[in-house]
Design a protein around this motif. Sequence first.
Motif, PDB file in Angstrom:
ATOM      1  N   GLY A   1     -56.288  32.169 -51.414  1.00  0.00           N
ATOM      2  CA  GLY A   1     -56.161  33.120 -50.226  1.00  0.00           C
ATOM      3  C   GLY A   1     -56.918  32.756 -49.160  1.00  0.00           C
ATOM      4  O   GLY A   1     -57.884  32.081 -49.241  1.00  0.00           O
TER       5      GLY A   1
ATOM      6  N   GLU B   1     -53.734  36.048 -46.275  1.00  0.00           N
ATOM      7  CA  GLU B   1     -52.652  35.471 -46.964  1.00  0.00           C
ATOM      8  C   GLU B   1     -53.186  35.359 -48.374  1.00  0.00           C
ATOM      9  O   GLU B   1     -54.396  34.706 -48.753  1.00  0.00           O
ATOM     10  CB  GLU B   1     -52.340  33.907 -46.635  1.00  0.00           C
ATOM     11  CG  GLU B   1     -51.366  33.146 -47.550  1.00  0.00           C
ATOM     12  CD  GLU B   1     -51.041  31.876 -47.272  1.00  0.00           C
ATOM     13  OE1 GLU B   1     -50.127  31.421 -47.946  1.00  0.00           O
ATOM     14  OE2 GLU B   1     -51.793  31.174 -46.639  1.00  0.00           O
TER      15      GLU B   1
ATOM     16  N   TYR C   1     -52.318  34.291 -52.327  1.00  0.00           N
ATOM     17  CA  TYR C   1     -51.316  33.257 -52.958  1.00  0.00           C
ATOM     18  C   TYR C   1     -51.579  33.753 -54.430  1.00  0.00           C
ATOM     19  O   TYR C   1     -52.702  33.794 -55.162  1.00  0.00           O
ATOM     20  CB  TYR C   1     -51.805  31.897 -52.830  1.00  0.00           C
ATOM     21  CG  TYR C   1     -50.946  30.887 -53.521  1.00  0.00           C
ATOM     22  CD1 TYR C   1     -49.652  30.724 -53.014  1.00  0.00           C
ATOM     23  CD2 TYR C   1     -51.642  29.882 -54.566  1.00  0.00           C
ATOM     24  CE1 TYR C   1     -48.757  29.869 -53.644  1.00  0.00           C
ATOM     25  CE2 TYR C   1     -50.441  29.057 -54.997  1.00  0.00           C
ATOM     26  CZ  TYR C   1     -49.134  29.057 -54.788  1.00  0.00           C
ATOM     27  OH  TYR C   1     -48.410  27.852 -55.192  1.00  0.00           O
TER      28      TYR C   1
ATOM     29  N   ASN D   1     -46.433  34.259 -51.875  1.00  0.00           N
ATOM     30  CA  ASN D   1     -47.672  34.547 -51.227  1.00  0.00           C
ATOM     31  C   ASN D   1     -47.297  35.601 -50.561  1.00  0.00           C
ATOM     32  O   ASN D   1     -46.032  35.883 -50.371  1.00  0.00           O
ATOM     33  CB  ASN D   1     -47.935  33.414 -50.255  1.00  0.00           C
ATOM     34  CG  ASN D   1     -47.223  33.035 -48.967  1.00  0.00           C
ATOM     35  OD1 ASN D   1     -46.341  33.682 -48.897  1.00  0.00           O
ATOM     36  ND2 ASN D   1     -47.493  32.324 -48.117  1.00  0.00           N
TER      37      ASN D   1
END
Length: 139
Positions: free
Chosen positions: A32, A47, A49, A99
Amino acid sequence: MGELKTFKLKTLDILESNDEDIIHHEIPLLDGLIINREDDQNRWVIEAYVKHDLLTFFNDLKSKKDEVMVQVKITKESNTPATFITQIISVNEIGPHMNILFMGQIVDRQKGIIKETLQKLVEEGYQGESLIKKFKEEI
């Protein structure tokens, strides 16, 4: 616009209120990033993941809630968590993983104040959208 600052995302918790409690959903991260856009609204992009099995959870969250409160730790696990009020911009499937992109504003760096404020508002009977609205006014 200034230079974007990017940090490693170490932990991500989704904070949800139900009745008189705050539920922490600890999201197991594969990877992330968190980016300080340094725009005039002081917005950040997060973000995360994660494994594909969280797809339903995040799609439900995106469709049910306009705003999602998240708590993150940046750079290393031992750092103090930062809390953000965000919107889920997108949920993307990437092969066996996925994501989630959030965009939002940091609300406070002192978690004690946040927890106390949330607890107080929940005890006063605020829930869901009205809780988030009132919380924003208080901080």
